[in-house]
Design a protein around this motif. Structure first.
Motif: not given
Length: 212
Positions: A114-118, A121-129, A158-168
């Motif tokens: 809700d605050h960081i739309p982008e 995480l590697a798991d879609p359910y955890i990402t959404s909840e 950068t913070n943006d790069e770290v956040l993007a890396g969480l998906a992996h």
């Protein structure tokens, strides 16, 4: 080598015993005992320098440096020497979020997306909840220290790069199944603070917690 937090704990315990003594001591006596303990601690824990602050009734009664901040130049530690405080920043992060909750700008159970739309995480359910409360509770499902190599021991990301890396970063356990200490969820919490407050994390922490 012991950590600074262990050093301060040892010093606090030593001084605590002194403070509980039946014999009343004058302020100069106690200040000198703090100085003596600091000097002894440098040797006991084999560290080059520390800064010590003593506060009584909301007033700073002693703020001094001991030892050196650079073993090559022998520049001394002073009361204003800056030290990295590592995971002590987690307490600042949680407290800063609490101030936003008090202001009704945020809820502990708000979804992170809700605050960081982008956020992903590697798991879609955890990402959404995943909620703000989950970020601070080490129960995301990520393993112990997962993803730390993105920021440790140093990083130019950068913070943006770290956040993007969480998906992996692989998910190791079930969502909210167990406690596993994780630093990157607090990086994410810091970004939530920035998005909600409209200012950089460090600026909001300084304004909300330190400039009082």
């Amino acid at each position: 080598m012991k950590s600074v937090s262990q050093l301060l704990l040892a010093s606090a315990l030593t001084l605590g015993v002194t403070a509980c003594s039946d014999k009343p001591e004058t302020a100069p006596d106690l200040e000198q005992k703090i100085r003596d303990t600091a000097e002894q601690s440098l040797k006991a824990f084999n560290i080059p320098g520390i800064a010590v602050v003593a506060v009584k009734d909301g007033e700073v009664v002693l703020a001094e440096g001991f030892g050196v901040r650079d073993i090559e130049s022998n520049e001394p530690v002073t009361a204003t020497t800056l030290f990295g405080i590592a995971s002590h920043t987690k307490a600042f992060t949680a407290a800063a979020i609490a101030t936003l909750v008090e202001q009704d700008k945020l809820s502990w159970d708000d979804k992170v997306i809700d605050h960081i739309p982008e956020f992903k995480l590697a798991d879609p359910y955890i990402t959404s909840e995943l909620t703000v409360r989950d970020l601070l509770s080490h129960r995301s499902g990520l393993g112990l220290g997962a993803g730390d190599l993105m920021i440790w021991p140093n990083t130019n990301k950068t913070n943006d790069e770290v956040l993007a890396g969480l998906a992996h970063v692989p998910i190791k356990h079930g969502f909210r199944e167990r406690f596993d200490y994780n630093n990157l969820m607090f990086v994410t919490a810091g970004e939530v603070i920035s998005r909600v407050s409209g200012m950089p994390y460090h600026q909001y922490v300084e304004q909300a917690l330190l400039n009082k």
